[in-house]
Scaffold this motif. Sequence first.
Motif: not given
Lengths: 82, 407
Positions: A16, A18-20, B70-71, B74
Amino acid sequence: MESDDILSILIGQIREVVPELVDHDIGAADSMAALGVDSVERSEVLMNTLEILGLDLPMVQLHGPRNLGELALLLKAKCGGA
Amino acid sequence: MAAPDIIFAGIGTACGLGYGKASLIDGLLAGRDVFSVLARPGRQAPDGSTSFIGVEMPDPPELPFELVPKRVARTAGFGARVALAVLHEAWGEAGLDDVAPDRIGLVVGGSNLLAREQVLMAQDYAGRLAFVPPRAGHVYLDSEISGLAASIFPIRGFAHTVGAASASGAVAVIQAAAAIRAGTVDACIALGAMQDVSYLDLLGMRALGAMGSARFADQPGRACRPFDRDHDGFLYGECCAALVLRRADQAGPGYGALIGAAQVADGQRGPEPDGDGQRRAISLALQQGGLTAGDIDVVSAHATSTPKGDEVEAASLHALGLEQAWVVATKSVVGHGLSAAGTIELAALLLQMRAGRLHATRNLDHPHEPMLRHVQGLPQPLAVRHGLKLSFGFGGTDTALVIRGAA
């Protein structure tokens, strides 16, 4: 709750925050540092996990574990001792 | 050796008219009406007692993952994502990829930029305060926008934030120019960050008597009317703009040169306008540029639509002999961007100078100062040699910027 369930929560929170890492294999032997999770992200993972577990304790009590498996065991002990 | 001219090499903008400078200049010249009752969460009192009017912008475009992981995305709040979008636009146009990172600086204008998000966080975490996320410990600081920007873009000269209320954007431009002139950097971005106000801020500004609109509560599009007899206060508008300042000897003529940049303290603590401070700032800026009032073709006025503010500013222009200059009031279209006002309005002025057309002041039905040369109704074609941008801020900051056109 078993430590495997807690491990799943931890891994879910890592993905969640770190979506990577969403498609990355993560297991008990991995550490957040080795996965490239930075210190602020690590705190967020722990904070989110504590909230899911209903635990309110100082973060300093979560220092020590060398990998996610050990962290899950420590959190299980905190749950049991609460 | 004479100091090099400082020019504007790149512009990025976001406001109620959309993202990108094309939407800004097109919307200004069309006089689009983008005012409505504010709808973003945290903008109206939770008890339903308010219906504040203003301008809100669309969601920012998604930036490529290679640029903003992305990190990171968000964890970036609304105003932070808007800032990155605006910087991305200005960065490319200004050719900053070709400048050494340690020769690039960033001055963010504005303070308490994320007030609405703090109010929302307090609501969200009520009853579970032990789980406030760790980023809450650093994003509330004024280093958030500058730090995030320098983590995404290769800015390694310096990056910091200056606060001067509604003059913040203009002060950022002044400080950016000073850093280039001092030799600290060769290129410097002045970012007027979005002032993401909460309903508490809006309630306070209404209580101050600074914010409208009681008179046009049912007609949002008519509420903001700078220099009009029926003005009754400013209307908030979400805005953000980045201006890239560079040395002319390294970047060419760009959008024009900054030939005068003055900032004075006028001794006010609160919202009171001060004509003496305004006149001093304008005179200093003209003097720096080697100009007299008669050389100014257009004034982009601070023009908030508050009765006292408009009247004092009009008197300042009159007293300095600026009646021959056309006057534009950009807040009549985009609202009052507070921290971002100086930069978005300067961006608007530069775009009008390049377009050779000045936008009309909306809702100017009955000018209370008819001797000023207002642009009313339709855009005014004009080849501008010199433009003057005024920005004033609560707390007694008066600024004046003089631009020499690129043509």
